[in-house]
Design a protein around this motif. Structure first.
Motif, mmCIF file in Angstrom:
data_model
loop_
_atom_site.group_PDB
_atom_site.id
_atom_site.type_symbol
_atom_site.label_atom_id
_atom_site.label_comp_id
_atom_site.label_asym_id
_atom_site.label_seq_id
_atom_site.Cartn_x
_atom_site.Cartn_y
_atom_site.Cartn_z
ATOM 1 N N VAL A 79 0.840 -1.203 0.000
ATOM 2 C CA VAL A 79 0.000 0.000 0.000
ATOM 3 C C VAL A 79 0.872 1.250 0.000
ATOM 4 C CG1 VAL A 79 -1.664 1.323 1.381
ATOM 5 C CG2 VAL A 79 -1.983 -1.132 1.044
ATOM 6 N N THR A 80 1.919 1.260 0.758
ATOM 7 C CA THR A 80 2.820 2.415 0.800
ATOM 8 C C THR A 80 3.458 2.656 -0.553
ATOM 9 O OG1 THR A 80 3.285 1.969 3.131
ATOM 10 C CG2 THR A 80 4.831 3.392 1.967
ATOM 11 N N LEU A 81 3.911 1.622 -1.207
ATOM 12 C CA LEU A 81 4.508 1.783 -2.533
ATOM 13 C C LEU A 81 3.473 2.261 -3.555
ATOM 14 C CD1 LEU A 81 6.901 -1.296 -2.827
ATOM 15 C CD2 LEU A 81 7.511 1.120 -2.664
ATOM 16 N N ALA A 82 2.262 1.802 -3.440
ATOM 17 C CA ALA A 82 1.226 2.220 -4.385
ATOM 18 C C ALA A 82 0.888 3.695 -4.204
ATOM 19 C CB ALA A 82 -0.026 1.361 -4.210
ATOM 20 N N VAL A 83 0.831 4.151 -2.974
ATOM 21 C CA VAL A 83 0.469 5.547 -2.710
ATOM 22 C C VAL A 83 1.635 6.481 -3.007
ATOM 23 C CG1 VAL A 83 -0.190 7.176 -0.893
ATOM 24 C CG2 VAL A 83 -1.317 4.961 -1.048
ATOM 25 N N VAL A 84 2.808 6.139 -2.536
ATOM 26 C CA VAL A 84 3.973 7.003 -2.721
ATOM 27 C C VAL A 84 4.501 6.886 -4.136
ATOM 28 C CG1 VAL A 84 6.333 7.440 -1.914
ATOM 29 C CG2 VAL A 84 4.543 6.885 -0.289
ATOM 30 N N PRO B 70 -2.565 9.514 -9.061
ATOM 31 C CA PRO B 70 -3.050 10.808 -9.550
ATOM 32 C C PRO B 70 -4.248 11.284 -8.731
ATOM 33 C CG PRO B 70 -3.746 9.057 -11.023
ATOM 34 C CD PRO B 70 -2.820 8.434 -10.004
ATOM 35 N N GLU B 71 -4.386 12.591 -8.651
ATOM 36 C CA GLU B 71 -5.523 13.178 -7.944
ATOM 37 C C GLU B 71 -6.802 12.896 -8.724
ATOM 38 O OE1 GLU B 71 -5.860 14.887 -5.032
ATOM 39 O OE2 GLU B 71 -3.774 14.345 -4.631
ATOM 40 N N ALA B 72 -7.815 12.531 -8.012
ATOM 41 C CA ALA B 72 -9.113 12.301 -8.653
ATOM 42 C C ALA B 72 -9.777 13.641 -8.921
ATOM 43 C CB ALA B 72 -9.996 11.453 -7.747
#
Length: 118
Positions: free
Chosen positions: A18-23, A33-35
Protein backbone atom coordinates in the motif's frame (compact mmCIF):
# COMPACT_ATOMS: atom_id res chain seq x y z
CA UNK A 1 3.88 -19.27 17.16
CA UNK A 2 4.35 -19.99 13.46
CA UNK A 3 0.85 -18.65 12.69
CA UNK A 4 1.63 -15.43 14.56
CA UNK A 5 4.85 -14.89 12.58
CA UNK A 6 3.00 -15.59 9.34
CA UNK A 7 0.38 -12.95 10.21
CA UNK A 8 3.05 -10.37 11.09
CA UNK A 9 4.91 -10.99 7.82
CA UNK A 10 1.66 -10.84 5.80
CA UNK A 11 0.71 -7.56 7.50
CA UNK A 12 4.15 -6.11 6.74
CA UNK A 13 3.85 -7.11 3.06
CA UNK A 14 0.38 -5.51 2.79
CA UNK A 15 1.55 -2.28 4.45
CA UNK A 16 4.59 -2.13 2.16
CA UNK A 17 2.48 -2.71 -0.96
CA UNK A 18 0.00 0.00 0.00
CA UNK A 19 2.82 2.42 0.80
CA UNK A 20 4.51 1.78 -2.53
CA UNK A 21 1.23 2.22 -4.39
CA UNK A 22 0.47 5.55 -2.71
CA UNK A 23 3.97 7.00 -2.72
CA UNK A 24 4.80 5.58 -6.10
CA UNK A 25 7.50 3.11 -6.57
CA UNK A 26 8.79 0.55 -8.96
CA UNK A 27 7.30 1.87 -12.18
CA UNK A 28 8.39 5.50 -12.10
CA UNK A 29 4.83 6.77 -12.47
CA UNK A 30 4.87 8.71 -9.20
CA UNK A 31 2.12 8.82 -6.65
CA UNK A 32 -1.48 8.09 -7.42
CA UNK A 33 -3.05 10.81 -9.55
CA UNK A 34 -5.52 13.18 -7.94
CA UNK A 35 -9.11 12.30 -8.65
CA UNK A 36 -11.02 15.02 -10.43
CA UNK A 37 -13.77 16.40 -8.19
CA UNK A 38 -17.30 15.70 -9.27
CA UNK A 39 -19.29 18.67 -10.51
CA UNK A 40 -22.93 19.20 -11.28
CA UNK A 41 -23.77 17.39 -14.50
CA UNK A 42 -26.63 19.72 -15.44
CA UNK A 43 -26.30 22.98 -13.50
CA UNK A 44 -29.11 25.50 -13.35
CA UNK A 45 -29.42 27.35 -16.68
CA UNK A 46 -27.68 30.75 -16.56
CA UNK A 47 -29.47 32.20 -19.59
CA UNK A 48 -33.11 31.83 -18.49
CA UNK A 49 -35.20 31.68 -15.32
CA UNK A 50 -35.28 28.42 -13.43
CA UNK A 51 -38.44 26.35 -13.86
CA UNK A 52 -39.90 23.33 -12.07
CA UNK A 53 -38.29 20.82 -14.45
CA UNK A 54 -34.83 22.29 -13.74
CA UNK A 55 -35.31 21.75 -10.02
CA UNK A 56 -36.67 18.22 -10.53
CA UNK A 57 -33.59 17.29 -12.59
CA UNK A 58 -31.06 18.89 -10.23
CA UNK A 59 -28.78 16.27 -8.66
CA UNK A 60 -25.81 17.17 -6.51
CA UNK A 61 -22.60 15.12 -6.68
CA UNK A 62 -21.68 13.16 -3.58
CA UNK A 63 -18.61 14.02 -1.56
CA UNK A 64 -16.92 12.16 1.27
CA UNK A 65 -19.39 13.43 3.86
CA UNK A 66 -22.53 13.91 1.78
CA UNK A 67 -22.93 16.72 -0.74
CA UNK A 68 -20.47 19.43 -1.67
CA UNK A 69 -21.54 22.45 0.35
CA UNK A 70 -20.37 24.95 -2.25
CA UNK A 71 -22.52 23.34 -4.97
CA UNK A 72 -25.60 23.27 -2.75
CA UNK A 73 -25.00 26.84 -1.52
CA UNK A 74 -24.67 28.10 -5.10
CA UNK A 75 -27.91 26.43 -6.17
CA UNK A 76 -29.81 27.65 -3.11
CA UNK A 77 -28.45 31.18 -3.56
CA UNK A 78 -29.58 31.21 -7.18
CA UNK A 79 -33.04 29.92 -6.26
CA UNK A 80 -33.38 32.45 -3.43
CA UNK A 81 -32.45 35.33 -5.74
CA UNK A 82 -34.93 34.23 -8.39
CA UNK A 83 -37.71 33.75 -5.85
CA UNK A 84 -37.07 37.21 -4.40
CA UNK A 85 -37.15 38.70 -7.91
CA UNK A 86 -40.42 36.91 -8.71
CA UNK A 87 -41.97 38.00 -5.41
CA UNK A 88 -41.05 41.62 -6.13
CA UNK A 89 -42.48 41.34 -9.65
CA UNK A 90 -45.72 39.82 -8.33
CA UNK A 91 -46.04 42.60 -5.74
CA UNK A 92 -45.51 45.25 -8.45
CA UNK A 93 -48.11 43.64 -10.72
CA UNK A 94 -50.64 43.31 -7.90
CA UNK A 95 -50.10 46.95 -6.98
CA UNK A 96 -50.55 48.04 -10.60
CA UNK A 97 -53.68 45.90 -10.91
CA UNK A 98 -55.18 47.37 -7.74
CA UNK A 99 -54.45 50.89 -9.02
CA UNK A 100 -56.00 50.13 -12.41
CA UNK A 101 -59.10 48.62 -10.78
CA UNK A 102 -59.48 51.63 -8.49
CA UNK A 103 -59.13 54.02 -11.43
CA UNK A 104 -61.65 52.04 -13.48
CA UNK A 105 -64.22 52.04 -10.68
CA UNK A 106 -63.67 55.76 -10.10
CA UNK A 107 -64.21 56.55 -13.80
CA UNK A 108 -67.37 54.40 -13.98
CA UNK A 109 -68.89 56.26 -11.01
CA UNK A 110 -68.30 59.67 -12.59
CA UNK A 111 -69.96 58.87 -15.95
CA UNK A 112 -73.28 60.74 -16.30
CA UNK A 113 -76.30 58.66 -17.13
CA UNK A 114 -77.25 59.09 -20.81
CA UNK A 115 -80.79 59.89 -21.88
CA UNK A 116 -82.16 61.08 -18.53
CA UNK A 117 -82.26 64.82 -19.49
CA UNK A 118 -84.66 64.56 -22.40
Amino acid sequence: MVMFLFLVVALAVVVAAVTLAVVGGGEGTGPLPEAAPQRLQDPLPPDRPVNRADIDQLRFPLAVRGYRMAEVDDALGRLAAELAERDARIADLESALAGAQAAASHVSMEKPARGDDQ
